[in-house]
Every structure is written in structure tokens, then in C-alpha cells.
Design a protein around this motif. Structure first.
Motif, short mmCIF file in Angstrom:
data_model
loop_
_atom_site.label_atom_id
_atom_site.label_comp_id
_atom_site.label_asym_id
_atom_site.label_seq_id
_atom_site.Cartn_x
_atom_site.Cartn_y
_atom_site.Cartn_z
N UNK A 189 0.86 -1.17 0.00
CA UNK A 189 0.00 0.00 0.00
C UNK A 189 0.91 1.23 0.00
N UNK A 190 0.38 2.43 -0.23
CA UNK A 190 1.21 3.62 -0.13
C UNK A 190 1.93 3.73 1.23
N UNK A 207 17.01 10.46 -4.04
CA UNK A 207 17.92 11.40 -3.41
C UNK A 207 17.57 11.47 -1.92
N UNK A 208 18.50 11.08 -1.03
CA UNK A 208 18.16 11.11 0.41
C UNK A 208 17.79 12.49 0.91
N UNK A 209 18.28 13.53 0.25
CA UNK A 209 17.91 14.89 0.65
C UNK A 209 16.46 15.20 0.31
N UNK A 210 15.87 14.42 -0.59
CA UNK A 210 14.48 14.62 -1.00
C UNK A 210 13.55 13.60 -0.36
N UNK A 211 14.02 12.93 0.69
CA UNK A 211 13.26 11.84 1.30
C UNK A 211 11.83 12.25 1.67
N UNK A 212 11.69 13.34 2.37
CA UNK A 212 10.36 13.76 2.82
C UNK A 212 9.42 14.02 1.65
N UNK A 215 8.53 10.71 -0.08
CA UNK A 215 7.62 9.94 0.75
C UNK A 215 6.20 10.49 0.70
N UNK A 216 6.07 11.80 0.68
CA UNK A 216 4.75 12.41 0.59
C UNK A 216 4.09 12.10 -0.75
N UNK A 217 4.88 12.08 -1.83
CA UNK A 217 4.33 11.72 -3.13
C UNK A 217 3.83 10.27 -3.13
N UNK A 218 4.59 9.40 -2.48
CA UNK A 218 4.19 8.00 -2.38
C UNK A 218 2.89 7.87 -1.59
N UNK A 219 2.80 8.56 -0.48
CA UNK A 219 1.61 8.48 0.36
C UNK A 219 0.36 9.03 -0.34
N UNK A 220 0.57 9.95 -1.26
CA UNK A 220 -0.56 10.56 -1.96
C UNK A 220 -1.02 9.74 -3.17
N UNK A 221 -0.27 8.71 -3.52
CA UNK A 221 -0.59 7.92 -4.71
C UNK A 221 -1.80 7.02 -4.47
N UNK A 222 -2.54 6.76 -5.55
CA UNK A 222 -3.66 5.84 -5.51
C UNK A 222 -3.22 4.54 -6.18
#
Length: 238
Positions: A189-190, A207-212, A215-222
Motif C-alpha cells: 500500500x502507499x 535522493x536522500x535529501x528529497x526523502x520527505x 515519501x509524501x508523493x508515495x503516500x498521496x498515490x492511488x
């Protein structure tokens, strides 16, 4: 004996535990047995007793220039499992790293030219995939999670391409009737995928500097159709 088996090829115990839970939820099964190939060699006779086997992901790459003894043994066991699956002795759904093992085994080429970062990706079901009992009902396109550094250059000999996209031409294929292989991750799941990212924060999937932000893009995915694929896989061979 449970009717389904999860084959683990992850060295990271926490990530492996979470992946096992993801597959159990996606398959809709209360019990999915577990075989950790890093700890226990494949027992093919036991494997033949399951109606279906799912192989999880791994940070391993078949194109790795240097491989540990454990990785070499894991790859050998996966080839043995693929042989049994192509002989229709057991149904297996290979994912992530293991599609590379199967691709090389079939005589195909695995390259690092078509990587995909940790993200939700749209893949297209091919004409052959549209008639497949597992992939057909999900067409013509579905969204899944990807994160890989290598992939098949083209559909390997003897395989039927089931899903593709512009970035990674070989997203999934079938060999015979009992072997399925997918470059993507069908089970998380997301939330599952976002949590998994924490184990691989510095391993090159983003990119570890872009982790947050990632992760937010992943959580917003359907993303729901990957689980549907796995359930149809289990039902097809149940």
C-alpha cells in the motif's frame, strides 16, 4: 500446510517482516508461510506443495559486479524455483530483483539503462496481457510502485510480455502458464511503500535529501491494482 508461500530475499530483517505482512494483506490470506532464502536453502519438494508462491524484492542486482556467497546461493535457488515453475510444477510470481534472475536464465539481457526511482508509475497492459487471467482484468493501464536500478532490455526468449511503459519496456511477463515475473512491487500500500523507504534511504533509489518530498508523493498515490493482481494469481492456481 498453508496454501501460499512468501519467499524472502531481503537481508534487512525489518524490511522483510514488513514485506511479508504486505503480501499477506495483498493476497487476502490470514496465513502465508515464509521461506527466508538468506537463512534457509530452498526445499523444492516442500515448495511444490503450495498452490502459489510469491517472491519479494531485494536490494540485490543480478548485474552486481561483486556478489556475496549468500547472493549467489539465493540466485541459484531462484533459478531452481523458476525451472519448476516453467515445468508447471508450482505457480510462482517473481518480483523486483528476481525478474532479473529469470531474465538472465532465459537468455535475456539485464541492463542499468532504464532505472525507475521510488515512485508510483503507470504501466500499460499489452494485447497479450489483456487476455491473461491475472493481468487482463486490470487493463488497459494500472498504477504500481517501482524502485529499481536494473531491468530487462527486452522481453527474454520464451516469455510473453504482459505490461510495459516508456521508461521501462519490460514491466511484467509470463513464461508458460505458471511463471509470472514483474519488475514492479505489486504488494505494498502507499503506507507500506513509504515505510519501506526508510530502510533504503541511502541506497540509491532516490535522493536522500528529497526523502520527505518523495515519501509524501508515495503516500498521496492511488495504488490498489497490484493487490488485485496477486489475488487473481492466487485464485487462478487455487
Amino acid at each position: 500446510m498453508a496454501s501460499l508461500l512468501y519467499v524472502c530475499v531481503r537481508p534487512e530483517l525489518g524490511a522483510a517482516d514488513a514485506e511479508h505482512a504486505s503480501f499477506r494483506r495483498a493476497l487476502g490470506a490470514d496465513v502465508v508461510d515464509r521461506l527466508d532464502l538468506l537463512q534457509t536453502p530452498l526445499d523444492l519438494d516442500r515448495a511444490r506443495g503450495y498452490q502459489g508462491i510469491v517472491v519479494g524484492g531485494s536490494p540485490y542486482n543480478v548485474s552486481d559486479a561483486v556478489k556475496s556467497t549468500e547472493q549467489l546461493r539465493v540466485e541459484s535457488d531462484l533459478r531452481t524455483l523458476a525451472d519448476a515453475s516453467m515445468a508447471a510444477e508450482v505457480a510462482v510470481f517473481f518480483t523486483c530483483f528476481s525478474i532479473g534472475v529469470v531474465t538472465r536464465m532465459l537468455g535475456g539481457e539485464v541492463v542499468t539503462a532504464t532505472p525507475e526511482p521510488a515512485s508510483a508509475t503507470v504501466i500499460d497492459v499489452t494485447a497479450e496481457g489483456a487476455t491473461d487471467p491475472v493481468f487482463g482484468p486490470s487493463g488497459p493501464a494500472l498504477t504500481v510502485f517501482t524502485a529499481h536500478k536494473e531491468s530487462a532490455l527486452s522481453t527474454p526468449p520464451g516469455a510473453t510480455l504482459l505490461a510495459t511503459n516508456e521508461v521501462c519496456p519490460v514491466q511484467a511477463y509470463r513464461v508458460g502458464t505458471h511463471l509470472y515475473a514483474a519488475q514492479f512491487h505489486p504488494e505494498p500500500t502507499p503506507r507500506d511503500f513509504a515505510d519501506r523507504m526508510t530502510f533504503y534511504r541511502t541506497t540509491g533509489y532516490f535522493d536522500p535529501d528529497e526523502f520527505d518530498a518523495v515519501q509524501q508523493q508515495v503516500l498521496a498515490a492511488s495504488v490498489t491494482e497490484g493487490a488485485a493482481l496477486l489475488r487473481r494469481f492466487a485464485e487462478t492456481f487455487g
